[in-house]
Motif scaffolding. Sequence first.
Motif, PDB file in Angstrom:
ATOM      1  N   VAL A 153     -34.666   9.474 -16.486  1.00  0.00           N
ATOM      2  CA  VAL A 153     -33.394  10.075 -15.872  1.00  0.00           C
ATOM      3  C   VAL A 153     -33.542  10.229 -14.355  1.00  0.00           C
ATOM      4  O   VAL A 153     -34.250  11.281 -14.158  1.00  0.00           O
ATOM      5  CB  VAL A 153     -32.718  10.997 -16.996  1.00  0.00           C
ATOM      6  CG1 VAL A 153     -31.330  11.458 -16.330  1.00  0.00           C
ATOM      7  CG2 VAL A 153     -32.672  10.603 -18.395  1.00  0.00           C
ATOM      8  N   ASP A 154     -32.886   9.719 -13.742  1.00  0.00           N
ATOM      9  CA  ASP A 154     -32.793  10.062 -12.263  1.00  0.00           C
ATOM     10  C   ASP A 154     -31.917  11.129 -11.765  1.00  0.00           C
ATOM     11  O   ASP A 154     -31.051  10.673 -11.039  1.00  0.00           O
ATOM     12  CB  ASP A 154     -32.636   8.629 -11.488  1.00  0.00           C
ATOM     13  CG  ASP A 154     -33.354   8.663 -10.164  1.00  0.00           C
ATOM     14  OD1 ASP A 154     -34.449   9.599  -9.981  1.00  0.00           O
ATOM     15  OD2 ASP A 154     -33.064   7.735  -9.247  1.00  0.00           O
ATOM     16  N   VAL A 155     -31.682  12.169 -12.592  1.00  0.00           N
ATOM     17  CA  VAL A 155     -30.831  13.075 -12.263  1.00  0.00           C
ATOM     18  C   VAL A 155     -31.645  14.497 -11.854  1.00  0.00           C
ATOM     19  O   VAL A 155     -32.341  14.871 -12.934  1.00  0.00           O
ATOM     20  CB  VAL A 155     -30.011  13.387 -13.368  1.00  0.00           C
ATOM     21  CG1 VAL A 155     -28.719  14.284 -13.169  1.00  0.00           C
ATOM     22  CG2 VAL A 155     -29.222  12.101 -13.498  1.00  0.00           C
ATOM     23  N   GLY A 156     -31.230  15.430 -11.008  1.00  0.00           N
ATOM     24  CA  GLY A 156     -31.492  16.833 -11.002  1.00  0.00           C
ATOM     25  C   GLY A 156     -33.252  16.790 -10.900  1.00  0.00           C
ATOM     26  O   GLY A 156     -33.840  16.184 -10.711  1.00  0.00           O
ATOM     27  N   GLU A 157     -33.292  17.907 -11.898  1.00  0.00           N
ATOM     28  CA  GLU A 157     -34.749  18.255 -12.192  1.00  0.00           C
ATOM     29  C   GLU A 157     -35.409  17.302 -12.781  1.00  0.00           C
ATOM     30  O   GLU A 157     -36.785  17.357 -12.982  1.00  0.00           O
ATOM     31  CB  GLU A 157     -34.627  19.878 -12.934  1.00  0.00           C
ATOM     32  CG  GLU A 157     -34.260  19.685 -14.462  1.00  0.00           C
ATOM     33  CD  GLU A 157     -32.912  19.884 -14.412  1.00  0.00           C
ATOM     34  OE1 GLU A 157     -32.288  20.534 -15.394  1.00  0.00           O
ATOM     35  OE2 GLU A 157     -31.976  19.711 -13.509  1.00  0.00           O
ATOM     36  N   PHE A 158     -34.961  16.313 -13.540  1.00  0.00           N
ATOM     37  CA  PHE A 158     -35.404  15.291 -14.454  1.00  0.00           C
ATOM     38  C   PHE A 158     -36.101  14.093 -13.368  1.00  0.00           C
ATOM     39  O   PHE A 158     -36.813  13.198 -13.856  1.00  0.00           O
ATOM     40  CB  PHE A 158     -34.700  14.584 -15.398  1.00  0.00           C
ATOM     41  CG  PHE A 158     -34.129  16.005 -16.351  1.00  0.00           C
ATOM     42  CD1 PHE A 158     -35.093  16.817 -16.982  1.00  0.00           C
ATOM     43  CD2 PHE A 158     -32.700  16.012 -16.725  1.00  0.00           C
ATOM     44  CE1 PHE A 158     -34.706  17.755 -17.936  1.00  0.00           C
ATOM     45  CE2 PHE A 158     -32.543  16.942 -17.492  1.00  0.00           C
ATOM     46  CZ  PHE A 158     -33.241  17.836 -17.930  1.00  0.00           C
ATOM     47  N   ARG A 159     -35.623  14.079 -12.227  1.00  0.00           N
ATOM     48  CA  ARG A 159     -35.828  12.937 -11.447  1.00  0.00           C
ATOM     49  C   ARG A 159     -37.145  12.787 -11.310  1.00  0.00           C
ATOM     50  O   ARG A 159     -38.151  13.696 -10.986  1.00  0.00           O
ATOM     51  CB  ARG A 159     -35.409  13.142  -9.955  1.00  0.00           C
ATOM     52  CG  ARG A 159     -35.221  12.053  -8.968  1.00  0.00           C
ATOM     53  CD  ARG A 159     -34.559  12.312  -7.736  1.00  0.00           C
ATOM     54  NE  ARG A 159     -33.264  12.965  -8.235  1.00  0.00           N
ATOM     55  CZ  ARG A 159     -31.978  12.533  -7.728  1.00  0.00           C
ATOM     56  NH1 ARG A 159     -32.082  11.434  -7.095  1.00  0.00           N
ATOM     57  NH2 ARG A 159     -30.984  13.091  -8.228  1.00  0.00           N
ATOM     58  N   GLY A 160     -37.839  11.361 -11.530  1.00  0.00           N
ATOM     59  CA  GLY A 160     -39.253  11.079 -11.301  1.00  0.00           C
ATOM     60  C   GLY A 160     -39.966  11.719 -12.480  1.00  0.00           C
ATOM     61  O   GLY A 160     -41.139  11.312 -12.384  1.00  0.00           O
TER      62      GLY A 160
END
Length: 92
Positions: A38-45
């Motif tokens: 998921v490429d969102v907020g703290e989950f990015r990468g």
Amino acid sequence: VTEKVSSKDTGKAAEDQHAHSPKQEPWERALKTTTVDVDVGEFRGHQVTVWDLLHSKYIPKQNREELLELYQAGELTLEQVKSVVSTIVSKA
């Protein structure tokens, strides 16, 4: 399906079914071991488990409870839960 219960778990088996036991249910284990990107907020990468996404700030408590109930009842597959949760988080 027969489930073997060790003697130390016998007392726990009689407890309320909604109580959390140290032994994970298969549905719970599946949510905790299935990962998504998921490429969102703290989950990015990062690879994130469906369980972590379900319990993130992006999923309202009511939605989480409804998804878990439907999944436990067999009305939603793991892939469907994964898709719904990823979509909700991505739109947040």
